[in-house]
Design a protein around this motif. Sequence first.
Motif, PDB file in Angstrom:
ATOM      1  N   VAL A 128       2.630  -9.007  -6.586  1.00 19.10           N
ATOM      2  CA  VAL A 128       3.384  -8.776  -7.766  1.00 19.10           C
ATOM      3  C   VAL A 128       4.915  -9.105  -7.798  1.00 19.10           C
ATOM      4  N   GLU A 129       5.245 -10.090  -8.248  1.00 19.22           N
ATOM      5  CA  GLU A 129       6.878 -10.291  -8.220  1.00 19.22           C
ATOM      6  C   GLU A 129       7.514  -9.971  -9.448  1.00 19.22           C
ATOM      7  N   ALA A 130       8.425  -8.922  -9.421  1.00 23.16           N
ATOM      8  CA  ALA A 130       9.098  -8.306 -10.568  1.00 23.16           C
ATOM      9  C   ALA A 130      10.611  -8.675 -10.348  1.00 23.16           C
ATOM     10  N   ARG A 131      11.133  -9.605 -11.109  1.00 23.39           N
ATOM     11  CA  ARG A 131      12.255 -10.060 -10.919  1.00 23.39           C
ATOM     12  C   ARG A 131      13.286  -9.295 -11.987  1.00 23.39           C
ATOM     13  N   GLY A 146      15.145  -2.920 -15.818  1.00 21.83           N
ATOM     14  CA  GLY A 146      15.927  -4.016 -15.888  1.00 21.83           C
ATOM     15  C   GLY A 146      15.095  -5.173 -15.436  1.00 21.83           C
ATOM     16  N   VAL A 147      13.720  -5.052 -15.345  1.00 20.92           N
ATOM     17  CA  VAL A 147      12.874  -6.317 -14.926  1.00 20.92           C
ATOM     18  C   VAL A 147      12.526  -7.074 -16.234  1.00 20.92           C
ATOM     19  N   VAL A 148      12.978  -8.702 -15.821  1.00 23.17           N
ATOM     20  CA  VAL A 148      12.519  -9.497 -17.087  1.00 23.17           C
ATOM     21  C   VAL A 148      11.783 -10.402 -16.898  1.00 23.17           C
ATOM     22  N   GLU A 149      10.846 -10.363 -15.639  1.00 23.85           N
ATOM     23  CA  GLU A 149       9.743 -11.287 -15.617  1.00 23.85           C
ATOM     24  C   GLU A 149       8.953 -10.591 -14.573  1.00 23.85           C
ATOM     25  N   VAL A 150       7.586 -10.702 -14.748  1.00 25.62           N
ATOM     26  CA  VAL A 150       6.683 -10.299 -13.907  1.00 25.62           C
ATOM     27  C   VAL A 150       5.378 -11.385 -13.915  1.00 25.62           C
ATOM     28  N   THR A 151       5.340 -11.841 -12.469  1.00 20.05           N
ATOM     29  CA  THR A 151       4.141 -12.529 -12.049  1.00 20.05           C
ATOM     30  C   THR A 151       3.332 -12.165 -10.849  1.00 20.05           C
ATOM     31  N   VAL A 152       2.040 -12.269 -11.232  1.00 22.34           N
ATOM     32  CA  VAL A 152       1.209 -11.852 -10.236  1.00 22.34           C
ATOM     33  C   VAL A 152       0.705 -13.144  -9.612  1.00 22.34           C
ATOM     34  N   HIS A 153       1.011 -13.106  -8.238  1.00 22.44           N
ATOM     35  CA  HIS A 153       0.505 -14.352  -7.515  1.00 22.44           C
ATOM     36  C   HIS A 153      -0.979 -14.095  -6.713  1.00 22.44           C
ATOM     37  N   ALA A 160       0.790  -1.287  -0.025  1.00 24.79           N
ATOM     38  CA  ALA A 160      -0.061   0.159  -0.161  1.00 24.79           C
ATOM     39  C   ALA A 160       0.959   1.347   0.278  1.00 24.79           C
ATOM     40  N   VAL A 161       1.701   1.354  -1.022  1.00 26.41           N
ATOM     41  CA  VAL A 161       2.773   2.469  -0.898  1.00 26.41           C
ATOM     42  C   VAL A 161       2.293   3.442  -2.042  1.00 26.41           C
ATOM     43  N   ALA A 162       2.619   2.789  -3.401  1.00 21.90           N
ATOM     44  CA  ALA A 162       2.228   3.631  -4.663  1.00 21.90           C
ATOM     45  C   ALA A 162       1.722   2.808  -5.768  1.00 21.90           C
ATOM     46  N   ALA A 163       1.242   3.290  -6.900  1.00 19.42           N
ATOM     47  CA  ALA A 163       0.970   2.577  -7.992  1.00 19.42           C
ATOM     48  C   ALA A 163       2.370   1.872  -8.752  1.00 19.42           C
ATOM     49  N   LEU A 164       2.183   0.808  -9.349  1.00 22.61           N
ATOM     50  CA  LEU A 164       3.305  -0.137  -9.531  1.00 22.61           C
ATOM     51  C   LEU A 164       4.456   0.827 -10.423  1.00 22.61           C
ATOM     52  N   ASP A 165       3.829   1.634 -11.420  1.00 21.37           N
ATOM     53  CA  ASP A 165       4.783   2.448 -12.037  1.00 21.37           C
ATOM     54  C   ASP A 165       5.690   3.293 -11.564  1.00 21.37           C
ATOM     55  N   ARG A 166       5.200   3.958 -10.441  1.00 16.01           N
ATOM     56  CA  ARG A 166       5.752   4.857  -9.581  1.00 16.01           C
ATOM     57  C   ARG A 166       6.721   4.009  -8.360  1.00 16.01           C
ATOM     58  N   LEU A 167       6.181   3.110  -8.018  1.00 13.36           N
ATOM     59  CA  LEU A 167       6.851   2.262  -7.005  1.00 13.36           C
ATOM     60  C   LEU A 167       7.999   1.762  -7.519  1.00 13.36           C
ATOM     61  N   ALA A 168       7.795   1.155  -8.625  1.00 12.06           N
ATOM     62  CA  ALA A 168       9.069   0.439  -9.504  1.00 12.06           C
ATOM     63  C   ALA A 168      10.275   1.488  -9.551  1.00 12.06           C
ATOM     64  N   GLN A 169      10.052   2.725  -9.722  1.00  8.44           N
ATOM     65  CA  GLN A 169      11.201   3.618 -10.052  1.00  8.44           C
ATOM     66  C   GLN A 169      11.857   3.941  -8.868  1.00  8.44           C
ATOM     67  N   PHE A 170      11.351   3.717  -7.481  1.00  5.38           N
ATOM     68  CA  PHE A 170      12.216   3.983  -6.154  1.00  5.38           C
ATOM     69  C   PHE A 170      12.617   2.553  -5.720  1.00  5.38           C
ATOM     70  N   ALA A 204       2.574  -0.251 -16.142  1.00 10.06           N
ATOM     71  CA  ALA A 204       4.043  -0.272 -15.757  1.00 10.06           C
ATOM     72  C   ALA A 204       4.977  -1.056 -16.572  1.00 10.06           C
ATOM     73  N   ASP A 205       4.447  -1.591 -17.653  1.00 14.05           N
ATOM     74  CA  ASP A 205       5.382  -2.563 -18.547  1.00 14.05           C
ATOM     75  C   ASP A 205       6.609  -1.818 -18.964  1.00 14.05           C
ATOM     76  N   ARG A 206       6.556  -0.668 -19.549  1.00 12.19           N
ATOM     77  CA  ARG A 206       7.500   0.063 -20.375  1.00 12.19           C
ATOM     78  C   ARG A 206       8.692   0.515 -19.040  1.00 12.19           C
ATOM     79  N   VAL A 207       8.269   0.957 -17.893  1.00 14.39           N
ATOM     80  CA  VAL A 207       9.049   1.340 -16.865  1.00 14.39           C
ATOM     81  C   VAL A 207       9.781   0.162 -16.421  1.00 14.39           C
ATOM     82  N   LEU A 208       9.070  -0.924 -15.967  1.00  8.80           N
ATOM     83  CA  LEU A 208       9.446  -1.937 -15.546  1.00  8.80           C
ATOM     84  C   LEU A 208      10.792  -2.774 -16.373  1.00  8.80           C
ATOM     85  N   HIS A 209      10.455  -2.501 -17.786  1.00  7.15           N
ATOM     86  CA  HIS A 209      11.684  -3.150 -18.771  1.00  7.15           C
ATOM     87  C   HIS A 209      12.955  -2.192 -18.713  1.00  7.15           C
ATOM     88  N   LYS A 210      12.591  -0.879 -18.668  1.00 10.68           N
ATOM     89  CA  LYS A 210      13.626   0.227 -18.473  1.00 10.68           C
ATOM     90  C   LYS A 210      14.619  -0.237 -17.266  1.00 10.68           C
TER      91      LYS A 210
END
Length: 214
Positions: free
Chosen positions: A209-212, A188-195, A144-154, A180-186
């Motif tokens: 959401v597991e972003a490897r 260095g994320v290579v795989e995303v799984t939603v459990h 419960a911190v932020a939307a994934l595209d923003r969360l990934a950046q920090f 968040a797909d484009r941000v995640l790729h940028k």
Amino acid sequence: MNENAPEGVAVDDARSREILGLGWGGVAHFADLLAQEGELRGLIGPRELPKLWTRHVLNSAAVAQFLPETGSLADVGSGAGLPGVVLALMRPDLEVHLVEPMQRRVEWLREVGEELDLDNVTVHQVRAEELHGRLLVDAVTARAVAALDRLAQFCMPLVAPGGRLLAQKGQRAEEEVAKADRVLHKLGVVEVTVHAVDMLGDGDVTRVVEARKR
């Protein structure tokens, strides 16, 4: 101490003990501390007390099964200690960093760490961005911190190569991943799984959401 807080917040049943494992006793103590002090200290709202154990404390354990077998963890936006304190109690073998910028929350986290004798925990009074280039961990958690595209950046700059971001999300997890797909790729994320994790087997699903990272 809050005289109106419920006593014995923890539910001592087989399922709770199975979920928390060796961390059961410490997590039950933490839940009681949070029930007693959380509302007074602005950590949780009054409406959260009746569902504190299931919706917040046990729910924090949803990411535990995706943590690395060894190494380090950073919990970004720790707040009241959810999920960071719960995970530190469940996994005393992990080096846990609680990242929280707000002074009153940091004071609480440090008090809890002393009360529960959490010698595997370090509290950082900073924003996650301030740790970029200074801290690398095997996993980063956020609830419960932020939307994934923003969360990934920090968060992703804190993740070591081969590590992962574990973000607890609601029903729109898949939408957030797509956005968040484009941000995640940028980053260095290579795989995303939603459990989809049903902690209590009652149909109340938590999405992790597991972003490897490569």
